[in-house]
Design a protein around this motif. Sequence first.
Motif, PDB file in Angstrom:
ATOM      1  N   TYR A  75      27.632  -4.264  14.059  1.00 60.55           N
ATOM      2  CA  TYR A  75      27.968  -3.054  13.701  1.00 60.55           C
ATOM      3  C   TYR A  75      28.550  -3.124  12.409  1.00 60.55           C
ATOM      4  O   TYR A  75      28.341  -2.099  11.544  1.00 60.55           O
ATOM      5  CB  TYR A  75      29.026  -2.491  14.722  1.00 60.55           C
ATOM      6  N   GLU A  79      27.086  -1.251   8.944  1.00 57.58           N
ATOM      7  CA  GLU A  79      27.574  -0.244   8.376  1.00 57.58           C
ATOM      8  C   GLU A  79      27.979  -0.628   6.851  1.00 57.58           C
ATOM      9  O   GLU A  79      27.698   0.046   6.046  1.00 57.58           O
ATOM     10  CB  GLU A  79      29.003   0.200   8.954  1.00 57.58           C
ATOM     11  N   LEU A  83      26.499   1.474   3.514  1.00 62.16           N
ATOM     12  CA  LEU A  83      27.391   1.998   2.350  1.00 62.16           C
ATOM     13  C   LEU A  83      26.938   1.218   0.924  1.00 62.16           C
ATOM     14  O   LEU A  83      27.115   2.251  -0.019  1.00 62.16           O
ATOM     15  CB  LEU A  83      28.860   1.414   2.938  1.00 62.16           C
ATOM     16  N   TYR A  98      37.735  -3.162   0.522  1.00 65.88           N
ATOM     17  CA  TYR A  98      38.176  -2.500   2.011  1.00 65.88           C
ATOM     18  C   TYR A  98      37.362  -2.963   3.139  1.00 65.88           C
ATOM     19  O   TYR A  98      38.089  -3.187   3.962  1.00 65.88           O
ATOM     20  CB  TYR A  98      37.651  -0.870   1.854  1.00 65.88           C
ATOM     21  N   PHE A  99      36.243  -3.334   2.998  1.00 66.54           N
ATOM     22  CA  PHE A  99      35.466  -3.883   3.916  1.00 66.54           C
ATOM     23  C   PHE A  99      35.878  -5.169   4.522  1.00 66.54           C
ATOM     24  O   PHE A  99      35.776  -5.421   5.863  1.00 66.54           O
ATOM     25  CB  PHE A  99      33.900  -4.035   3.376  1.00 66.54           C
ATOM     26  N   LEU A 102      38.015  -4.805   7.298  1.00 70.11           N
ATOM     27  CA  LEU A 102      37.625  -4.024   8.455  1.00 70.11           C
ATOM     28  C   LEU A 102      37.479  -4.863   9.703  1.00 70.11           C
ATOM     29  O   LEU A 102      37.649  -4.504  10.781  1.00 70.11           O
ATOM     30  CB  LEU A 102      36.265  -3.127   8.246  1.00 70.11           C
ATOM     31  N   SER A 105      39.928  -4.519  12.002  1.00 69.60           N
ATOM     32  CA  SER A 105      40.657  -3.242  12.266  1.00 69.60           C
ATOM     33  C   SER A 105      40.762  -2.921  13.625  1.00 69.60           C
ATOM     34  O   SER A 105      39.714  -3.397  14.333  1.00 69.60           O
ATOM     35  CB  SER A 105      40.120  -2.155  11.424  1.00 69.60           C
ATOM     36  N   PRO A 106      41.699  -2.361  14.325  1.00 71.61           N
ATOM     37  CA  PRO A 106      41.480  -2.114  15.682  1.00 71.61           C
ATOM     38  C   PRO A 106      40.751  -1.215  16.033  1.00 71.61           C
ATOM     39  O   PRO A 106      40.411  -0.204  14.853  1.00 71.61           O
ATOM     40  CB  PRO A 106      43.152  -1.416  15.962  1.00 71.61           C
ATOM     41  N   ILE A 108      37.389  -1.268  16.632  1.00 73.07           N
ATOM     42  CA  ILE A 108      36.124  -1.491  16.418  1.00 73.07           C
ATOM     43  C   ILE A 108      35.345  -2.076  17.719  1.00 73.07           C
ATOM     44  O   ILE A 108      34.448  -1.606  18.174  1.00 73.07           O
ATOM     45  CB  ILE A 108      35.821  -2.615  15.430  1.00 73.07           C
ATOM     46  N   TYR A 111      34.970   0.450  20.204  1.00 73.53           N
ATOM     47  CA  TYR A 111      34.074   1.541  19.768  1.00 73.53           C
ATOM     48  C   TYR A 111      32.778   0.690  20.287  1.00 73.53           C
ATOM     49  O   TYR A 111      31.550   1.254  20.769  1.00 73.53           O
ATOM     50  CB  TYR A 111      33.745   1.593  18.567  1.00 73.53           C
TER      51      TYR A 111
END
Lengths: 310, 593, 93
Positions: A75, A79, A83, A98-99, A102, A105-106, A108, A111
């Motif tokens: 995923y 993404e 982007l 930033y990526f 990611l 990151s909580p 994901i 999701y």
Amino acid sequence: MRIVFYTGKGGVGKSTIAAASAWQLSRTRRVLIVSLDPAHNLGDIFRVTLGKGDKRFNENLVLREIDLKKLSRNYLEREISVLSGTYKYLQAFNLDRYFSVLKYSPGIEEYALLTSIDETIRGGKDFDYIVFDTPPTGLTLRFLALPQVTMAWIDRLIQIRKQILEKRYTIQKIMRPLKEGENNPEVRLDYTEEGDEVLQRLRFLNENYQGLSRILRSEQCGFVLVFNPDLLSLRESERIVEGLRDLKLPLRLLIDNKVTEENRETAAKAEEELRTATGGVPVERVLLSGMLGGEKGLYEIPEDLVSILH
Amino acid sequence: MSTTIIVILGFLIYAILYFTYGKKIERDVVKASDEIEAPSKRLYDGIDYVPAHRVVLFGHHFSSIAGAGPIIGPALAMCWGWLPALLWVWLGNIFIGAVHDYLALMASMRYDGKSVQFVASDLISKRTGTAFYWIVFFLLVLVVAAFATVIAGMFAKTPEIAGASIYVTVVAVLLGYLIYKVKMNLPVATVIGIALLAGAIWLGTITPVPAKFETWLVVQFFYIIIAAAIPVTILLQPRDYLNSWLLYFGIFIGFAAAIFTFRGIEIPLFSEFSPVLIGGKQTPFWPAIPLIVACGSLSGFHSLVASGTSSKQIAKESDGLFIGYGAMFTEGFLSTIVICAIAGFGFTALKTAAAAGNVPFALDHSNWGALFTKTSETLKLSQANLVVQTYADMVAASFLAFIPAKIVKVIAGLWISAFALTTLDTTNRIARYCLVEMLAPVKNAAGGLYNIVTNRWIASLVPAMLGIYLAWSKQFTIVWPAFGAANQLIASIALMTGAAFVAKKLKSKFAVMATVPAWFLWFTVTAAIIWFMIVVMPDNIAKAPGQGWTVQVIMGIMLLLNLLFIFDFFKMGKEIRKSAAGESVDEKKSETA
Amino acid sequence: MGLNLLDILKRFFQDVHRTQRESLVALTCVELRELENIFALLLLGSFAGFSAPPTFLSLELLPYMERELRIMNRQAENSGDMLAELMGTLGID
């Protein structure tokens, strides 16, 4: 189509029970069993190797294993590539930096879980029953709570987005006669709800979650809680019961697994407590002996696990 | 000497000096060049940085800086006779005021469109940049006090204007609804709006709303709070729109009347150097004139407006003169017309009013300085009221006499009150912001206090209450110059910043065209504030201690900030000299090497 | 000569027309910009440490938010210099 979720603390035998139930259901109905548990036990239980796709076990039973970590990774990669392709000012924003964050990151994983369940349900029209073997408690409760949290955010974002579009429309209406016939280098701003991709996306996500929320709380859906006859398991189970109640998710069956002569008393006490805590949800007891397999598969358990569900 | 001659002379002086003095500044001081890409193109983002056509931008800029200020100041300044005020409006504007506006604009352009506040904090000191929040806050409080007094005074004297203002407010709300909610076609909405505006004016003349001065102050207090809390599309923006039409109409009529009246001047050319004006005291022309006549000649507000939005939208550097310098000249011209009206019709107006009210009239050319202010106040024909009356008389004396006098009076009054009311609304919004920024340092130390004061309602109440409180004392001749002082303090800092920019960054040989006015202004403002605090205030504190002390404290804070500023300015100057010395040493080194 | 005057007048009225329209939307434009800034901040808050929506939501919407991101970056730079802009747009006298 009915949906059953098997939940419980790690190690209570949830996967085996889910597999057994799926097997029993498949005697008379078409069943899809999906394993979301990172422990990947499904193949072992049915003594087959499970790869990426579905494995048809027999005429009525299909096996599927979902690797959440892989799903999350895919995923993110997808993404990120979208982007990178879209942004002209990538460098200015250092989006690459930033990526890389990611990955940690909580949310994901939750999701990914959510989308895979959603997709499974959508694509499962051919089945009478979809059985889900869920990941350990924490993740499961978090993911089940996700639609609520997400919907609150989506609601708010939709509200702000509509305000933005309204203002753009006002500006457009007042300035329009000037823009016609003018060499306007600026990108056209979407001011209609249909033209705004962000709003459309938000709406789409909203509908999805609303839909999923509805299904999870409907007659179609049921949760089965698997526990062991010991105090630790009992405490954890009470937490799950509370969690399901708070989320208004329908608990249909309690399964007391791995009962033996020695723990029979504890088992009875635990069952009593849980029955009270859940307001009378039926309990089915499964003996340890039945779990030891033999020539038959691990999935062939003598106790009746599914009549309740019909 | 007649009004016509003054108007034509004014026009000529402005035009000639625009093309001579103005161009020289452009060429040699700022060294404006179209080769340097303007921020609107270089940083183009389609939102803030968008190049605009010069005439359109001129319109924006001018309507942002035009309002009630250039009208009221000259009315008070008539106590010196008509010439001193006129000279200040002409020469002060050309050599100081317009230079100030222009430099703020250009410096901002060279700084990527950042505001003069930012430039000051970069060039001079961070403290100076922060001081802006403080000075502007007190400035806004004083604006509320001054304008609320003007409005209340006008409404109390001429209730027809009050009625019309109320109806116009309703029309504005309606127009806002049509434009922003119904999204009606704009020309249609405009026609409806103007028609309703005319209707409101007519309605005002037949249904006056009489009330006392204090009542209007209270009404305005609530108006400020409510207006500053509602979305801008409900009242502020549509009202601004109506105002601009009123402005064009008013200027057009005023200009036509002034030229074609051929009226002789009836007030003295020069009365005395220190007539009675501020706080009932003898007021020396220097240093007090900038405090009295602000916007038509020199105004600190303008530097913020120029560097706030205009600088981000200028298409090329050569447009700067037209917009910065030119708009200021236009405002000066507006003040010229006002002076003509008062100079030509003021005396008669006062005499007529005295006769009508059966009041003994002792004012004449010999005692003008001593008695003008007092007489006009007694007859309720001071500041705005005087302008309204004389403007109406001027129009009546010209070929436009077919317009009923009552209607002209309402139009003139409406013009002033409409702008003033909009200003009250916007000052509150900005004052809220300043308050939050002023208190930022104590956010961590006194979090509780910070949260209370920066709550939107409290932050709205504070400036409104302070302003109305000051207005309550009815001491317009104290409040107005205090407002002027704060405004010119900003102007002084802005002009010094502009001069520093020209001297330090541009190193232009003709920097004196900026530095001399800058220093002159700074000395004038400092002297004025000190004179005000020492000579004027003590007696007024005795008369109204609450308001008196409030004003005194505010002036004290501003004096302090002013001194801090000049201290920082000198420090910066020393650094320039040090680096210049270092540079010439390096140059010598590289030459010999 | 007469034609020229007509041209000038026409141009003049066109410019007035344009100025009026732009003044009418000036404040709305500022509001729009701020709303877009807020929208972007809300979504990207997680990158800056604020509480934020579930990250995937930001990811889902990011591809369409180029303009908002530009505004957010511009505002991050300019937010310390708002006093003059406020005075310019609100039109203080």
